[in-house]
Design an enzyme around this catalytic site. Structure first.
Site, PDB file in Angstrom:
ATOM      1  N   SER A  20       0.830  -1.217   0.000  1.00 36.98           N
ATOM      2  CA  SER A  20       0.000   0.000   0.000  1.00 36.98           C
ATOM      3  C   SER A  20       0.861   1.263   0.000  1.00 36.98           C
ATOM      4  O   SER A  20       1.880   1.337   0.695  1.00 36.98           O
ATOM      5  CB  SER A  20      -0.889   0.025   1.245  1.00 36.98           C
ATOM      6  OG  SER A  20      -1.785  -1.038   1.241  1.00 36.98           O
ATOM      7  N   ASP A  65     -14.298   2.377   8.498  1.00 39.34           N
ATOM      8  CA  ASP A  65     -14.810   2.471   7.135  1.00 39.34           C
ATOM      9  C   ASP A  65     -15.255   3.925   6.985  1.00 39.34           C
ATOM     10  O   ASP A  65     -16.099   4.395   7.766  1.00 39.34           O
ATOM     11  CB  ASP A  65     -16.008   1.506   6.974  1.00 39.34           C
ATOM     12  CG  ASP A  65     -16.556   1.532   5.555  1.00 39.34           C
ATOM     13  OD1 ASP A  65     -16.631   2.618   4.946  1.00 39.34           O
ATOM     14  OD2 ASP A  65     -16.923   0.458   5.056  1.00 39.34           O
ATOM     15  N   VAL A  66     -14.704   4.633   6.014  1.00 33.45           N
ATOM     16  CA  VAL A  66     -14.980   6.079   5.931  1.00 33.45           C
ATOM     17  C   VAL A  66     -16.432   6.410   5.574  1.00 33.45           C
ATOM     18  O   VAL A  66     -16.836   7.554   5.671  1.00 33.45           O
ATOM     19  CB  VAL A  66     -14.027   6.808   4.942  1.00 33.45           C
ATOM     20  CG1 VAL A  66     -12.615   6.853   5.484  1.00 33.45           C
ATOM     21  CG2 VAL A  66     -14.084   6.192   3.555  1.00 33.45           C
ATOM     22  N   TYR A 156     -10.233   4.108 -16.344  1.00 34.90           N
ATOM     23  CA  TYR A 156     -10.150   4.712 -15.014  1.00 34.90           C
ATOM     24  C   TYR A 156     -11.489   5.390 -14.684  1.00 34.90           C
ATOM     25  O   TYR A 156     -11.889   5.487 -13.533  1.00 34.90           O
ATOM     26  CB  TYR A 156      -8.984   5.699 -14.969  1.00 34.90           C
ATOM     27  CG  TYR A 156      -8.367   5.825 -13.596  1.00 34.90           C
ATOM     28  CD1 TYR A 156      -7.536   4.834 -13.084  1.00 34.90           C
ATOM     29  CD2 TYR A 156      -8.630   6.925 -12.813  1.00 34.90           C
ATOM     30  CE1 TYR A 156      -6.981   4.943 -11.823  1.00 34.90           C
ATOM     31  CE2 TYR A 156      -8.080   7.050 -11.539  1.00 34.90           C
ATOM     32  CZ  TYR A 156      -7.267   6.060 -11.060  1.00 34.90           C
ATOM     33  OH  TYR A 156      -6.723   6.177  -9.807  1.00 34.90           O
ATOM     34  N   LYS A 163     -10.792  11.645  -8.579  1.00 33.62           N
ATOM     35  CA  LYS A 163      -9.478  12.256  -8.316  1.00 33.62           C
ATOM     36  C   LYS A 163      -9.494  13.757  -8.621  1.00 33.62           C
ATOM     37  O   LYS A 163      -8.823  14.543  -7.953  1.00 33.62           O
ATOM     38  CB  LYS A 163      -8.383  11.544  -9.125  1.00 33.62           C
ATOM     39  CG  LYS A 163      -8.089  10.100  -8.672  1.00 33.62           C
ATOM     40  CD  LYS A 163      -7.708  10.006  -7.207  1.00 33.62           C
ATOM     41  CE  LYS A 163      -7.208   8.628  -6.814  1.00 33.62           C
ATOM     42  NZ  LYS A 163      -7.096   8.440  -5.358  1.00 33.62           N
ATOM     43  N   ALA A 196      -5.304  -2.028  -4.939  1.00 36.18           N
ATOM     44  CA  ALA A 196      -6.254  -1.144  -5.621  1.00 36.18           C
ATOM     45  C   ALA A 196      -5.898  -1.026  -7.112  1.00 36.18           C
ATOM     46  O   ALA A 196      -6.770  -1.076  -7.978  1.00 36.18           O
ATOM     47  CB  ALA A 196      -6.256   0.230  -4.967  1.00 36.18           C
TER      48      ALA A 196
HETATM   49  P1  NAD Z   1      -4.400  -0.169  -1.525  1.00 38.98           P
HETATM   50  O1  NAD Z   1      -5.445  -1.129  -2.012  1.00 38.98           O
HETATM   51  O2  NAD Z   1      -3.210  -0.734  -0.867  1.00 38.98           O
HETATM   52  O3  NAD Z   1      -5.042   0.952  -0.605  1.00 38.98           O
HETATM   53  C1  NAD Z   1      -6.370   1.403  -0.760  1.00 38.98           C
HETATM   54  C2  NAD Z   1      -6.935   1.510   0.627  1.00 38.98           C
HETATM   55  O4  NAD Z   1      -8.230   2.098   0.590  1.00 38.98           O
HETATM   56  C3  NAD Z   1      -7.095   0.124   1.314  1.00 38.98           C
HETATM   57  O5  NAD Z   1      -6.416   0.136   2.535  1.00 38.98           O
HETATM   58  C4  NAD Z   1      -8.590   0.015   1.531  1.00 38.98           C
HETATM   59  O6  NAD Z   1      -8.929  -0.699   2.715  1.00 38.98           O
HETATM   60  C5  NAD Z   1      -8.962   1.490   1.649  1.00 38.98           C
HETATM   61  N1  NAD Z   1     -10.403   1.700   1.493  1.00 38.98           N
HETATM   62  C6  NAD Z   1     -11.201   1.450   0.422  1.00 38.98           C
HETATM   63  N2  NAD Z   1     -12.478   1.731   0.731  1.00 38.98           N
HETATM   64  C7  NAD Z   1     -12.495   2.173   2.011  1.00 38.98           C
HETATM   65  C8  NAD Z   1     -13.509   2.599   2.920  1.00 38.98           C
HETATM   66  N3  NAD Z   1     -14.809   2.619   2.569  1.00 38.98           N
HETATM   67  N4  NAD Z   1     -13.153   2.989   4.168  1.00 38.98           N
HETATM   68  C9  NAD Z   1     -11.857   2.962   4.570  1.00 38.98           C
HETATM   69  N5  NAD Z   1     -10.860   2.553   3.767  1.00 38.98           N
HETATM   70  C10 NAD Z   1     -11.176   2.160   2.511  1.00 38.98           C
HETATM   71  O7  NAD Z   1      -3.987   0.633  -2.850  1.00 38.98           O
HETATM   72  P2  NAD Z   1      -3.062   1.934  -3.046  1.00 38.98           P
HETATM   73  O8  NAD Z   1      -2.712   1.910  -4.496  1.00 38.98           O
HETATM   74  O9  NAD Z   1      -2.007   1.998  -2.025  1.00 38.98           O
HETATM   75  O10 NAD Z   1      -4.115   3.109  -2.838  1.00 38.98           O
HETATM   76  C11 NAD Z   1      -3.898   4.189  -1.945  1.00 38.98           C
HETATM   77  C12 NAD Z   1      -4.197   5.503  -2.645  1.00 38.98           C
HETATM   78  O11 NAD Z   1      -3.201   5.712  -3.652  1.00 38.98           O
HETATM   79  C13 NAD Z   1      -5.544   5.536  -3.358  1.00 38.98           C
HETATM   80  O12 NAD Z   1      -6.118   6.816  -3.193  1.00 38.98           O
HETATM   81  C14 NAD Z   1      -5.143   5.336  -4.811  1.00 38.98           C
HETATM   82  O13 NAD Z   1      -6.097   5.846  -5.717  1.00 38.98           O
HETATM   83  C15 NAD Z   1      -3.855   6.131  -4.821  1.00 38.98           C
HETATM   84  N6  NAD Z   1      -2.999   5.917  -5.986  1.00 38.98           N
HETATM   85  C16 NAD Z   1      -2.530   4.686  -6.286  1.00 38.98           C
HETATM   86  C17 NAD Z   1      -1.719   4.510  -7.393  1.00 38.98           C
HETATM   87  C18 NAD Z   1      -1.218   3.146  -7.773  1.00 38.98           C
HETATM   88  O14 NAD Z   1      -0.806   2.947  -8.919  1.00 38.98           O
HETATM   89  N7  NAD Z   1      -1.183   2.198  -6.868  1.00 38.98           N
HETATM   90  C19 NAD Z   1      -1.363   5.616  -8.190  1.00 38.98           C
HETATM   91  C20 NAD Z   1      -1.836   6.875  -7.844  1.00 38.98           C
HETATM   92  C21 NAD Z   1      -2.660   7.022  -6.744  1.00 38.98           C
END
Ligand code: NAD
Length: 262
Positions: A20, A65-66, A156, A163, A196
């Site tokens: 994550s 959970d948000v 996306y 976003k 994710a």
């Molecule tokens: P991840 O799956 O590790 O993290 C996503 C998190 O969101 C998880 O911990 C999940 O439990 C949480 N989540 C989802 N719904 C929720 C809810 N209702 N209540 C509380 N928590 C909730 O994936 P990640 O890639 O580390 O994502 C983290 C952030 O980074 C996200 O905003 C994602 O869009 C952003 N992001 C990721 C990338 C990528 O390529 N991985 C690129 C740019 C931005």
């Protein structure tokens, strides 16, 4: 100059596992000496987080959970009692129902649109609202965004719209909180292999293409995302707020890709 956050209290929301991006930033916060509280979504993820944080001193873990107002409120009530203030908040949360990311944006249902926007964008406002009474001058917040906020990235879909709303929320919150000397910024990360990200149809192909097209000729690493998060949260970025900063090996500066000759 070394970033020293000893004595600082940080809340990291959205760590599912060691891949994550929230964890990438949390590791840097821990290295800098901050004390960290984490939220997780569901008991399944609690075990994962317990293993990850076993080595960190004084961590606090909260189910949150948000979309559940009472759970969100409980986190900040408890942190208020335990710490009395909050120096840093990391919001690393996003979600869109799978069908909304499979077809065309135009076919997105009302329910899926609302769910994606609520979890991925409104939640930052909800978190800032609840955190505000605990924030002090010099406190800072960081969220995670992606290039699709600005440009069309097929598949996306609604997450791109979420976003865009997230980045606009960062700007408006920067205005409101700036008067108290509190900053908020977005880290816009290039594709990184996380749970994710892997749920986005065609992610692996896109990951490879971006790595080839980026000026640095590669993808960004977890550690590089963590470093930018730490920098923006720290006083090194004391003059930066309301900003979306890219860490994507330069991909977003590229225009049309022509075949190179020879
Ligand atoms: P991840 O799956 O590790 O993290 C996503 C998190 O969101 C998880 O911990 C999940 O439990 C949480 N989540 C989802 N719904 C929720 C809810 N209702 N209540 C509380 N928590 C909730 O994936 P990640 O890639 O580390 O994502 C983290 C952030 O980074 C996200 O905003 C994602 O869009 C952003 N992001 C990721 C990338 C990528 O390529 N991985 C690129 C740019 C931005």
């Amino acid at each position: 100059m070394q970033i020293d956050l000893s004595g600082k209290k940080a809340l990291v929301m959205g760590v599912a596992n060691r891949r994550s991006l929230g964890w990438a930033i949390a590791q840097k916060l821990a290295e800098a000496g901050a004390e960290i509280a984490f939220t997780y979504q569901g008991e399944r993820l609690r075990g994962e987080l317990e293993k990850l944080t076993a080595e960190l001193p004084n961590t606090r873990l909260y189910q949150c959970d948000v979309t559940v107002e009472a759970e969100l409120a409980a986190v900040f009530t408890d942190l208020g009692e335990a710490w009395g203030r909050l120096d840093h908040v990391v919001h690393a949360i996003a979600f869109a129902p799978r069908p909304a990311m499979e077809g065309r944006y135009i076919d997105t249902t009302r329910d899926d649109w609302v769910t994606a926007l609520e979890i991925s964008a409104y939640s930052l406002l909800a978190v800032a609202q609840k955190a505000e009474p605990l924030l002090v001058e010099g406190s800072s917040l960081v969220t995670l965004s992606y290039y699709a906020a600005e440009k069309v990235v097929p598949k996306y879909n609604v997450m791109g719209i979420a976003k865009s709303a997230l980045e606009a929320t960062v700007r408006y919150l920067a205005y409101d909180l700036g008067k108290q000397g509190i900053r908020i910024n977005a880290v816009s990360a290039g594709p990184v292999r996380t749970v994710a990200a892997r749920s986005i149809p065609g992610f692996i192909k896109m990951f490879k293409k971006v790595g080839e097209a980026a000026p640095l000729g590669r993808n960004v690493t977890h550690e590089e995302v963590g470093n930018l998060g730490l920098f923006l949260l720290s006083q090194m970025a004391g003059g930066i707020t309301g900003e979306t900063v890219y860490v994507d090996a330069g991909y977003h500066v590229m225009g049309m890709q022509l075949e190179e000759e020879g």
